[in-house]
Design an enzyme around this catalytic site. Structure first.
Site, PDB file in Angstrom:
ATOM      1  N   LYS A  59       0.812  -1.221   0.000  1.00  0.00           N
ATOM      2  CA  LYS A  59       0.000   0.000   0.000  1.00  0.00           C
ATOM      3  C   LYS A  59       0.847   1.273   0.000  1.00  0.00           C
ATOM      4  O   LYS A  59       0.326   2.340  -0.290  1.00  0.00           O
ATOM      5  CB  LYS A  59      -1.011  -0.014   1.156  1.00  0.00           C
ATOM      6  CG  LYS A  59      -0.582   0.536   2.473  1.00  0.00           C
ATOM      7  CD  LYS A  59      -1.830   0.895   3.293  1.00  0.00           C
ATOM      8  CE  LYS A  59      -1.476   1.053   4.756  1.00  0.00           C
ATOM      9  NZ  LYS A  59      -2.589   1.616   5.504  1.00  0.00           N
ATOM     10  N   ASP A  60       2.142   1.140   0.275  1.00  0.00           N
ATOM     11  CA  ASP A  60       3.009   2.317   0.226  1.00  0.00           C
ATOM     12  C   ASP A  60       3.688   2.492  -1.126  1.00  0.00           C
ATOM     13  O   ASP A  60       4.470   3.430  -1.304  1.00  0.00           O
ATOM     14  CB  ASP A  60       4.060   2.234   1.337  1.00  0.00           C
ATOM     15  CG  ASP A  60       3.421   2.346   2.710  1.00  0.00           C
ATOM     16  OD1 ASP A  60       2.445   3.106   2.840  1.00  0.00           O
ATOM     17  OD2 ASP A  60       3.881   1.652   3.637  1.00  0.00           O
ATOM     18  N   THR A 106      -5.425   9.185  14.072  1.00  0.00           N
ATOM     19  CA  THR A 106      -5.084   8.615  12.765  1.00  0.00           C
ATOM     20  C   THR A 106      -4.651   9.753  11.859  1.00  0.00           C
ATOM     21  O   THR A 106      -5.180  10.857  11.963  1.00  0.00           O
ATOM     22  CB  THR A 106      -6.252   7.857  12.106  1.00  0.00           C
ATOM     23  OG1 THR A 106      -5.816   7.386  10.825  1.00  0.00           O
ATOM     24  CG2 THR A 106      -7.490   8.712  11.921  1.00  0.00           C
ATOM     25  N   ARG A 110      -8.332   8.667   4.637  1.00  0.00           N
ATOM     26  CA  ARG A 110      -9.311   7.627   4.305  1.00  0.00           C
ATOM     27  C   ARG A 110     -10.044   7.144   5.562  1.00  0.00           C
ATOM     28  O   ARG A 110     -11.278   7.064   5.593  1.00  0.00           O
ATOM     29  CB  ARG A 110      -8.570   6.465   3.639  1.00  0.00           C
ATOM     30  CG  ARG A 110      -9.382   5.215   3.389  1.00  0.00           C
ATOM     31  CD  ARG A 110      -8.472   4.094   2.892  1.00  0.00           C
ATOM     32  NE  ARG A 110      -7.455   3.724   3.863  1.00  0.00           N
ATOM     33  CZ  ARG A 110      -7.646   2.926   4.897  1.00  0.00           C
ATOM     34  NH1 ARG A 110      -8.832   2.400   5.102  1.00  0.00           N
ATOM     35  NH2 ARG A 110      -6.666   2.659   5.746  1.00  0.00           N
ATOM     36  N   ARG A 111      -9.284   6.849   6.610  1.00  0.00           N
ATOM     37  CA  ARG A 111      -9.918   6.372   7.842  1.00  0.00           C
ATOM     38  C   ARG A 111     -10.755   7.471   8.475  1.00  0.00           C
ATOM     39  O   ARG A 111     -11.901   7.246   8.884  1.00  0.00           O
ATOM     40  CB  ARG A 111      -8.840   5.925   8.847  1.00  0.00           C
ATOM     41  CG  ARG A 111      -8.139   4.658   8.410  1.00  0.00           C
ATOM     42  CD  ARG A 111      -6.949   4.323   9.299  1.00  0.00           C
ATOM     43  NE  ARG A 111      -6.269   3.139   8.786  1.00  0.00           N
ATOM     44  CZ  ARG A 111      -4.962   2.916   8.898  1.00  0.00           C
ATOM     45  NH1 ARG A 111      -4.173   3.792   9.504  1.00  0.00           N
ATOM     46  NH2 ARG A 111      -4.430   1.813   8.416  1.00  0.00           N
ATOM     47  N   ARG A 128       1.464  10.867  14.460  1.00  0.00           N
ATOM     48  CA  ARG A 128       2.582  10.586  13.552  1.00  0.00           C
ATOM     49  C   ARG A 128       3.535   9.568  14.161  1.00  0.00           C
ATOM     50  O   ARG A 128       3.445   9.238  15.327  1.00  0.00           O
ATOM     51  CB  ARG A 128       3.371  11.874  13.251  1.00  0.00           C
ATOM     52  CG  ARG A 128       2.542  12.979  12.676  1.00  0.00           C
ATOM     53  CD  ARG A 128       2.558  12.965  11.162  1.00  0.00           C
ATOM     54  NE  ARG A 128       1.475  13.820  10.642  1.00  0.00           N
ATOM     55  CZ  ARG A 128       1.006  13.753   9.415  1.00  0.00           C
ATOM     56  NH1 ARG A 128       1.496  12.863   8.572  1.00  0.00           N
ATOM     57  NH2 ARG A 128       0.046  14.552   9.005  1.00  0.00           N
ATOM     58  N   GLY A 129       4.464   9.142  13.358  1.00  0.00           N
ATOM     59  CA  GLY A 129       5.519   8.254  13.843  1.00  0.00           C
ATOM     60  C   GLY A 129       5.270   6.811  13.448  1.00  0.00           C
ATOM     61  O   GLY A 129       4.226   6.474  12.902  1.00  0.00           O
ATOM     62  N   ASN A 130       6.250   5.971  13.718  1.00  0.00           N
ATOM     63  CA  ASN A 130       6.103   4.551  13.384  1.00  0.00           C
ATOM     64  C   ASN A 130       5.191   3.873  14.403  1.00  0.00           C
ATOM     65  O   ASN A 130       4.718   4.506  15.346  1.00  0.00           O
ATOM     66  CB  ASN A 130       7.464   3.869  13.281  1.00  0.00           C
ATOM     67  CG  ASN A 130       8.250   3.979  14.568  1.00  0.00           C
ATOM     68  OD1 ASN A 130       7.693   3.878  15.650  1.00  0.00           O
ATOM     69  ND2 ASN A 130       9.543   4.190  14.461  1.00  0.00           N
ATOM     70  N   ARG A 134       3.583   5.319  17.982  1.00  0.00           N
ATOM     71  CA  ARG A 134       2.144   5.580  18.108  1.00  0.00           C
ATOM     72  C   ARG A 134       1.538   4.872  19.318  1.00  0.00           C
ATOM     73  O   ARG A 134       0.749   5.452  20.043  1.00  0.00           O
ATOM     74  CB  ARG A 134       1.417   5.144  16.829  1.00  0.00           C
ATOM     75  CG  ARG A 134       1.734   6.053  15.675  1.00  0.00           C
ATOM     76  CD  ARG A 134       0.914   5.702  14.469  1.00  0.00           C
ATOM     77  NE  ARG A 134       1.443   6.443  13.328  1.00  0.00           N
ATOM     78  CZ  ARG A 134       0.764   6.728  12.237  1.00  0.00           C
ATOM     79  NH1 ARG A 134      -0.488   6.324  12.113  1.00  0.00           N
ATOM     80  NH2 ARG A 134       1.307   7.403  11.257  1.00  0.00           N
ATOM     81  N   CYS A 222      -0.988   8.059  -2.399  1.00  0.00           N
ATOM     82  CA  CYS A 222      -1.207   7.240  -1.207  1.00  0.00           C
ATOM     83  C   CYS A 222      -1.909   8.055  -0.134  1.00  0.00           C
ATOM     84  O   CYS A 222      -2.233   7.551   0.927  1.00  0.00           O
ATOM     85  CB  CYS A 222       0.095   6.640  -0.714  1.00  0.00           C
ATOM     86  SG  CYS A 222       1.348   7.857  -0.356  1.00  0.00           S
TER      87      CYS A 222
END
Ligand code: DPM
Length: 320
Positions: A59-60, A106, A110-111, A128-130, A134, A222
């Site tokens: 998806k990325d 989020t 989209r969400r 934000r962030g990995n 999160r 994306c």
């Protein structure tokens, strides 16, 4: 960490299939003096022959890859759905039962678009962030009542136990390619292409070709509020696709299906990419049908005004 888990997973599969091949995993952070873990830096390494294959979350990956590259494998999809991870103090609650004004984290347009419409009592804020960052931000502060993440990423990290709710298509349709891993290779590197092609999962390939063709036709990157739902049943591929305004108030959603039954047709070995994917071992006629399905569904939405909704969403988001 997620990138490493995903890469190790693919490497293990390749080791089992090709025990004589020596595989070396290169951490992208060792390539320059910066931590370079983006799709762009990975593809640069591929271009420079520093690596021969690169593992991504599908998806990325953009729907159009740079010239000379291709997706040589799309692995069997994990759950493509989004999941709710609650702050521990909200244990037992759902998006429905969270108190009015609860803040949901989020950064996915989209969400947020879909959930704002469906759960108007909730508020949405960027996070934000990995994944590690999160979850830390969620647990260690009181900023968020819950966050929304892909179920697949959580599972790969071993955090399935934190999933309190998996969102079905009636609540939140997923992103194009979500939950599938992709292996990117040099398009002309036949040896590597042949090697990784054994990792292809036909059903996932067809679903993701349809999804990517849909997104490409909508000119969505994306980060646009576009969502899909796909299914293959009895050789019929169905695709539901939707576009949303940022607040979810405007939306267009349609569904179409196509046969992906390849019958006993003898195929010419075509050297064709479908939305960036090269899959010689998946029937070409099925891939063509899947791509056409995505394009046709996008055209249907475009005929109903999808471009207006997306252009407005893009402008508003850029101005944020
Ligand atoms: C893309 C989006 C997000 C990622 C946008 C979207 C989520 C961003 C956010 C295109 N890439 O989904 O609408 O939550 O702020 C990403 C994740 C994974 C791959 C993490 C996630 C893991 C799941 C997978 C980030 N990319 O979505 O929670 O492999 O599909």
């Amino acid at each position: 960490q997620l990138a490493r888990i995903q890469t190790d997973y693919v490497a293990e599969k390749l080791k089992t299939l090709y025990p004589d091949v020596l595989l070396e995993i290169v951490a992208m952070s060792t390539i320059g003096d910066k931590i370079l873990d983006t799709a762009l830096s990975k593809v640069t390494s591929l271009f420079l022959n520093r690596v021969d294959l690169v593992v991504h979350s599908l998806k990325d990956l953009p729907t159009t890859l740079p010239n000379g590259f291709t997706i040589g494998a799309v692995l069997q999809r994990e759950s493509p759905h989004d999941a709710v991870v609650l702050h521990p103090k909200n244990s037992g609650l759902t998006l429905d039962t969270l108190p009015d004004g609860s803040v949901i984290g989020t950064s996915s347009l989209r969400r947020a678009a879909q959930l704002k419409k469906k759960f108007p009592h909730l508020e949405f804020k960027d996070i934000r962030g990995n994944l590690n960052t999160r979850l830390k931000k969620l647990d260690e502060k009181e900023d968020y009542a819950a966050i929304i993440l892909a179920a697949a990423g959580l599972k790969r990290m071993g955090w399935e136990a934190r999933v309190s709710q998996v969102l079905g298509p009636e609540d939140c349709m997923y992103a194009v390619g979500q939950g599938a891993l992709a292996v990117e290779v040099r398009a002309r590197d036949c040896d590597i292409l042949g090697m990784v092609s054994t990792l292809h999962h036909s059903e996932t390939v067809l679903r993701c070709i349809a999804e990517r063709a849909f997104l490409r036709r909508l000119e969505g990157g994306c980060s646009v509020p576009v969502a899909v739902n796909t299914e293959v049943k009895d050789s019929v591929l169905s695709l539901t696709g939707a576009v949303y305004s940022l607040d979810g108030a405007d939306s267009l959603k349609e569904a179409m299906e196509t046969s992906v039954d390849s019958g006993n047709k003898v195929e010419e070995s075509a050297d064709i990419q479908h939305v960036g994917v090269t899959a010689h071992n998946v029937p070409q006629c099925a891939q063509v049908a899947a791509e056409k399905l995505g394009v046709d569904l996008a055209d249907l939405l475009l005929s109903k005004g999808a471009m207006e909704i997306l252009t407005t969403a893009r402008k508003l988001n850029d101005a944020r």
